[in-house]
Design an enzyme around this catalytic site. Structure first.
Site, short mmCIF file in Angstrom:
data_model
loop_
_atom_site.label_atom_id
_atom_site.label_comp_id
_atom_site.label_asym_id
_atom_site.label_seq_id
_atom_site.Cartn_x
_atom_site.Cartn_y
_atom_site.Cartn_z
N SER A 161 19.94 -8.63 14.48
CA SER A 161 19.21 -9.49 15.42
C SER A 161 18.14 -10.23 14.65
CB SER A 161 18.57 -8.63 16.52
OG SER A 161 19.56 -7.94 17.21
N LEU A 162 18.41 -11.48 14.35
CA LEU A 162 17.50 -12.26 13.51
C LEU A 162 16.53 -13.08 14.36
CD1 LEU A 162 17.36 -12.40 10.43
CD2 LEU A 162 18.70 -14.50 10.52
N HIS A 163 17.09 -13.93 15.20
CA HIS A 163 16.35 -14.67 16.23
C HIS A 163 15.31 -15.67 15.72
CE1 HIS A 163 18.45 -12.04 18.84
NE2 HIS A 163 17.62 -11.03 18.82
N CYS A 176 10.69 -5.61 21.28
CA CYS A 176 11.01 -7.04 21.18
C CYS A 176 10.51 -7.75 22.44
CB CYS A 176 12.52 -7.25 21.01
SG CYS A 176 13.13 -6.54 19.49
N SER A 191 24.64 -3.25 16.48
CA SER A 191 23.61 -4.28 16.42
C SER A 191 22.24 -3.65 16.19
CB SER A 191 23.62 -5.06 17.74
OG SER A 191 22.55 -5.97 17.79
N ASN A 234 18.24 -14.56 27.93
CA ASN A 234 18.24 -14.18 29.34
C ASN A 234 16.81 -14.01 29.79
OD1 ASN A 234 20.64 -13.43 31.03
ND2 ASN A 234 21.24 -12.70 29.00
N CYS A 246 12.87 -8.73 25.52
CA CYS A 246 13.88 -7.75 25.93
C CYS A 246 13.38 -6.85 27.07
CB CYS A 246 14.28 -6.91 24.74
SG CYS A 246 15.49 -5.65 25.12
N GLY A 253 18.45 0.40 23.62
CA GLY A 253 18.12 1.26 22.49
C GLY A 253 18.38 0.63 21.14
N GLU A 254 17.76 1.20 20.13
CA GLU A 254 17.96 0.74 18.75
C GLU A 254 18.81 1.82 18.03
OE1 GLU A 254 17.73 -1.79 16.60
OE2 GLU A 254 18.46 -0.32 15.16
#
Ligand code: SAH
Length: 351
Positions: free
Chosen positions: A216-218, A118, A193, A292, A121, A161-162
């Site tokens: 996590s759409l964003h 991402c 998440s 962030n 991130c 991590g995912e």
């Protein structure tokens, strides 16, 4: 013989190990389980009601995959604690303890690094080092509970991590942390998440856990999502939302959609409208996260006014919207930033 990771074992598996491998009595397994998962000890010497001989056998044949505190920063603003832990192989991970009125919540990591890429991130900048095993996920919570002497009541799997990229170990973790023989944290107080690995969402739905799934759409359209998250190239928005619907229908648990707001990228009133339209027909809750800024990335945080406007326009469409409070801002508590800084400093020292 390779040492067995016994902290990842269920009570039944541990019993088989104690009886078959250690040639000891069944009830010893219950005592060991209690030391590991209720008293949260991280070495065999602390298991004082076991004979010296058994402790010796355990240390020769088993490991607890200890998670050792390497550093802890405490926020002067809100008491948030950021932990850096070192594992047996020297890898470093981070976990965060957030104190709320309703209890103590711990955000754990599920992998060392991440390979999802991402664009906003920090956790993904160095790629994936390895998966964490169940012991190492439990160990983060146990170490924090021991360190503070306070009960952990909520868990969010939202650190580095995912989690769905480490599916088996994560599901085992959820079952063990919510087991009545262990810390017995209610599944309703656990949130996982994911960036949206669609086949794994279906698989998770069929586990019938009572956890909250956060997506996590964003972004509210494919193209924008693709520009922020590589996973969107693999699963488009419709495919993802179809999986979310299946999860809701199978478990009756309302989903949370996470939406990190980046200035000029996804924070306009049109974006809010498109998002509400997209989620029409869902029982939804949107958690807005002021992005962030990460040094190596170009995204900038939306200003307060845009964030509030975004929330207000979304609410007009009848959904439930919250803005994530920024905890521990003074200690870089967000999204892999502390680990990143730590790793960079080590890197610099080595050069
Ligand atoms: N891999 C999981 C969990 C990771 S982090 C996932 O993708 O959901 C938890 C949340 O923080 C995710 O919604 C993630 O997209 C978001 N996030 C990561 N970096 C961020 C940043 N710099 N600013 C705001 N949100 C961020």
């Amino acid at each position: 013989m390779e040492k067995k990771d016994i902290r990842s074992m269920t009570p039944e598996e541990l019993e088989a190990f104690v009886v078959n491998d250690l040639k000891d009595k069944k009830f010893r397994a219950r005592q060991i389980y209690d030391w590991m998962h209720v008293k949260c000890v991280q070495n065999f010497d602390e298991m004082t009601n076991l004979s010296k001989d058994l402790r010796q056998k355990l240390s020769e044949n088993a490991t607890l995959c200890p998670v050792e505190k390497a550093d802890c920063l405490i926020s002067q603003i809100d008491g948030t604690r950021k932990y850096l832990f070192r594992m047996e192989d020297g890898s470093i991970i981070e976990s965060v303890l957030m104190k709320y009125k309703h209890g103590n919540s711990v955000c754990i990591s599920s992998q060392v690094g991440c390979r999802m890429g991402c664009r906003f991130c920090a956790s993904t900048l160095l790629g994936l080092e390895r998966n964490l095993n169940t012991s190492e996920m439990l160990g983060q919570i146990y170490a924090i509970q021991r360190d503070t002497g306070e009960r952990v009541s909520n868990v969010v799997i939202m650190g580095t991590g995912e989690p769905l990229d480490n599916y088996d170990a994560v599901v085992r973790f959820i079952r063990m942390i919510s087991d009545e023989k262990g810390l017995n944290i209610s599944q309703r107080n656990i949130t996982l998440s994911t960036c949206g690995i669609v086949p794994k969402i279906y698989q998770l739905a069929d586990e019938h856990l009572q956890i909250t799934l956060a997506i996590s759409l964003h972004a509210s359209d494919n193209e924008k999502r693709k520009s922020m998250m590589p996973i969107a190239n693999k699963y488009d928005m419709d495919t993802l939302l179809e999986a979310c619907r299946y999860y809701y229908e199978t478990n009756g648990r309302r989903l949370t959609f996470e939406y990190s707001l980046a200035r000029g990228v996804n924070d306009s009133p049109e974006d809010a409208r498109a998002l509400a339209k997209l989620l029409k027909g869902f029982m939804w809750h949107v958690n807005l996260i002021p992005i962030n800024p990460v040094e190596e990335r170009s995204y900038v945080q939306s200003d307060r006014k845009s964030i509030v406007n975004f929330k207000n326009s979304l609410e007009k469409y009848g959904g439930n919207v919250t803005i994530r409070r920024e905890m521990g801002r003074d200690i870089q508590a967000a999204c892999g930033q502390l680990r990143r800084r730590y790793m960079t400093q080590i890197g610099e020292k080595e050069v």
